[in-house]
Design a protein around this motif. Structure first.
Motif, PDB file in Angstrom:
ATOM      1  N   ALA A  10       0.826  -1.213   0.000  1.00 20.81           N
ATOM      2  CA  ALA A  10       0.000   0.000   0.000  1.00 20.81           C
ATOM      3  C   ALA A  10       0.857   1.258   0.000  1.00 20.81           C
ATOM      4  CB  ALA A  10      -0.929  -0.006   1.208  1.00 20.81           C
ATOM      5  N   THR A  11       1.873   1.308   0.878  1.00 18.70           N
ATOM      6  CA  THR A  11       2.719   2.497   0.978  1.00 18.70           C
ATOM      7  C   THR A  11       3.563   2.669  -0.272  1.00 18.70           C
ATOM      8  OG1 THR A  11       2.834   2.236   3.375  1.00 18.70           O
ATOM      9  CG2 THR A  11       4.460   3.676   2.356  1.00 18.70           C
ATOM     10  N   ALA A  12       4.161   1.586  -0.776  1.00 16.39           N
ATOM     11  CA  ALA A  12       4.997   1.675  -1.971  1.00 16.39           C
ATOM     12  C   ALA A  12       4.172   2.132  -3.175  1.00 16.39           C
ATOM     13  CB  ALA A  12       5.649   0.324  -2.253  1.00 16.39           C
ATOM     14  N   ALA A  54       3.321  12.411   1.869  1.00 13.11           N
ATOM     15  CA  ALA A  54       4.473  11.506   1.786  1.00 13.11           C
ATOM     16  C   ALA A  54       5.287  11.559   3.071  1.00 13.11           C
ATOM     17  CB  ALA A  54       5.334  11.872   0.585  1.00 13.11           C
ATOM     18  N   ALA A  55       5.458  12.773   3.613  1.00 13.00           N
ATOM     19  CA  ALA A  55       6.210  12.920   4.862  1.00 13.00           C
ATOM     20  C   ALA A  55       5.487  12.223   6.013  1.00 13.00           C
ATOM     21  CB  ALA A  55       6.399  14.405   5.176  1.00 13.00           C
ATOM     22  N   TRP A  56       4.163  12.344   6.045  1.00  6.26           N
ATOM     23  CA  TRP A  56       3.358  11.698   7.080  1.00  6.26           C
ATOM     24  C   TRP A  56       3.519  10.177   7.010  1.00  6.26           C
ATOM     25  CZ3 TRP A  56      -2.020  13.782   8.800  1.00  6.26           C
ATOM     26  CH2 TRP A  56      -2.563  12.952   9.779  1.00  6.26           C
ATOM     27  N   ALA A  57       3.347   9.637   5.804  1.00  6.31           N
ATOM     28  CA  ALA A  57       3.428   8.187   5.631  1.00  6.31           C
ATOM     29  C   ALA A  57       4.820   7.668   5.976  1.00  6.31           C
ATOM     30  CB  ALA A  57       3.077   7.811   4.196  1.00  6.31           C
ATOM     31  N   ARG A  79      -0.756  -0.364   6.953  1.00  6.68           N
ATOM     32  CA  ARG A  79      -0.465   0.161   8.286  1.00  6.68           C
ATOM     33  C   ARG A  79      -1.394   1.336   8.575  1.00  6.68           C
ATOM     34  NH1 ARG A  79       4.990  -1.809   7.172  1.00  6.68           N
ATOM     35  NH2 ARG A  79       5.626  -0.010   5.945  1.00  6.68           N
ATOM     36  N   LEU A  80      -2.171   1.217   9.651  1.00  9.02           N
ATOM     37  CA  LEU A  80      -3.194   2.227   9.956  1.00  9.02           C
ATOM     38  C   LEU A  80      -2.600   3.613  10.157  1.00  9.02           C
ATOM     39  CD1 LEU A  80      -5.531   0.206  12.374  1.00  9.02           C
ATOM     40  CD2 LEU A  80      -5.844   0.686   9.932  1.00  9.02           C
ATOM     41  N   GLY A 123      -1.764   9.741   5.911  1.00  7.57           N
ATOM     42  CA  GLY A 123      -0.750  10.337   5.049  1.00  7.57           C
ATOM     43  C   GLY A 123      -0.917   9.912   3.602  1.00  7.57           C
ATOM     44  N   LEU A 124      -1.240   8.641   3.387  1.00 10.90           N
ATOM     45  CA  LEU A 124      -1.440   8.152   2.028  1.00 10.90           C
ATOM     46  C   LEU A 124      -2.651   8.813   1.386  1.00 10.90           C
ATOM     47  CD1 LEU A 124      -0.712   4.327   2.491  1.00 10.90           C
ATOM     48  CD2 LEU A 124       0.856   6.169   1.867  1.00 10.90           C
TER      49      LEU A 124
END
Length: 304
Positions: free
Chosen positions: A98-100, A137-140, A269-270, A275-276
């Motif tokens: 998910a993040t990538a 992006a910084a948040w994630a 990841r919750l 951030g996402l």
């Protein structure tokens, strides 16, 4: 149905197939028990091999007759594609799907900054979108600091993957002015495969000896994300802009995350989800701002 309507329908169908195909990419990379760079090599090498009979058969005259400029842009697009795969694919194996997928989706922002460097400055909405995307992006990435240094490294790789994807798309747009889809993608994939082969051999990575499930995943990547995904996006560049392509690629994010959850049991990841969401919202704002500020010229359509 007239010729113009038929071309539009073909473009819509190509984009639909492309989005569905690329959504399977990240989960398949995680599923395959092989080094990410080796997977990247095989997906490009096998795709180039599949296109060779067409390129050196019915399309042989096009390669011989294409201008040096078009060929150079095709090769440069292949170099950028290799850099994209060499950064994004490892990020999927090192971090979460998910993040990538979300971080690499910053591609439109980098696409806009490339346009700004060429003298086309983003609108006010565009700058707001950039700020939101960067904040997201910084948040994630900040959420991943508490997970592990490896997760943060994966986030950085995914962001770099987005940068190189934007360069690849911009260069491909130049090459597609003159080259048909099959010819352009053959040049691009072959260049990419050669570069990745050198990298894999230099790093001493195993290119063979995989189990049947891994080879099946690699073949699925070739047929799906590579031949149907990237190639269909390249085909659609005949009728639409690189910016529009970048917007539609955003649909890969929820698609990949859903597949990873249902198939691989990899829950997002919750702590990173806000951030996402902010990142994707920023990208959408940027795209809408760019669309209102200017209407990019469409490359001349070339029948394929």
């Amino acid at each position: 149905m007239n010729e113009r309507s038929s071309a539009r329908l073909s473009t819509v169908l190509a984009l639909l197939v492309a989005v569905l195909a690329v959504s399977s990419s990240a989960p398949l990379i995680v599923f395959a028990a092989a080094p990410a760079l080796a997977i990247a090599f095989w997906r490009n090498a096998l795709a180039a091999l599949a296109l060779t009979p067409i390129t050196y058969g019915p399309r042989r005259a096009e390669i011989a007759g294409a201008s040096r400029r078009a060929k150079v842009f095709g090769v440069l697009a292949g170099v950028a594609l290799a850099a994209h795969f060499a950064t994004w694919m490892p990020s999927v194996q090192l971090g979460s799907v998910a993040t990538a997928a979300a971080l690499v989706a910053t591609q439109p922002v980098w696409q806009g900054l490339i346009a700004a460097a060429q003298g086309r400055r983003p609108s006010t909405a565009g700058w707001i979108g950039i700020a939101l995307a960067v904040a997201g992006a910084a948040w994630a990435t900040g959420a991943d600091i508490g997970v592990s240094p490896q997760a943060v490294f994966a986030d950085v790789l995914a962001l770099l993957g987005g940068v190189f994807a934007a360069v690849y798309t911009a260069l491909g747009e130049r090459a597609r002015v003159e080259l048909r889809t099959t010819t352009y993608t053959w040049i691009c994939y072959t260049t990419c495969a050669v570069i990745l082969l050198v990298v894999c051999l230099t790093a001493g990575l195993d290119l063979t000896g995989y189990d049947d499930h891994t080879w099946a995943a690699i073949l699925a990547l070739v047929v799906g994300a590579q031949l149907l995904g990237h190639s269909m996006f390249s085909y659609a560049l005949q009728q639409t802009s690189a910016t529009t392509i970048s917007v539609l690629i955003l649909l890969e994010v929820p698609g990949a995350a859903l597949l990873a959850w249902l198939w691989l049991g990899q829950e997002p990841r919750l702590a990173a989800l806000p951030g996402l969401a902010l990142l994707l919202a920023g990208v959408v704002v940027f795209i809408l701002g760019a669309a209102r500020a200017a209407r990019p010229a469409v490359d001349p359509a070339l029948p394929d």
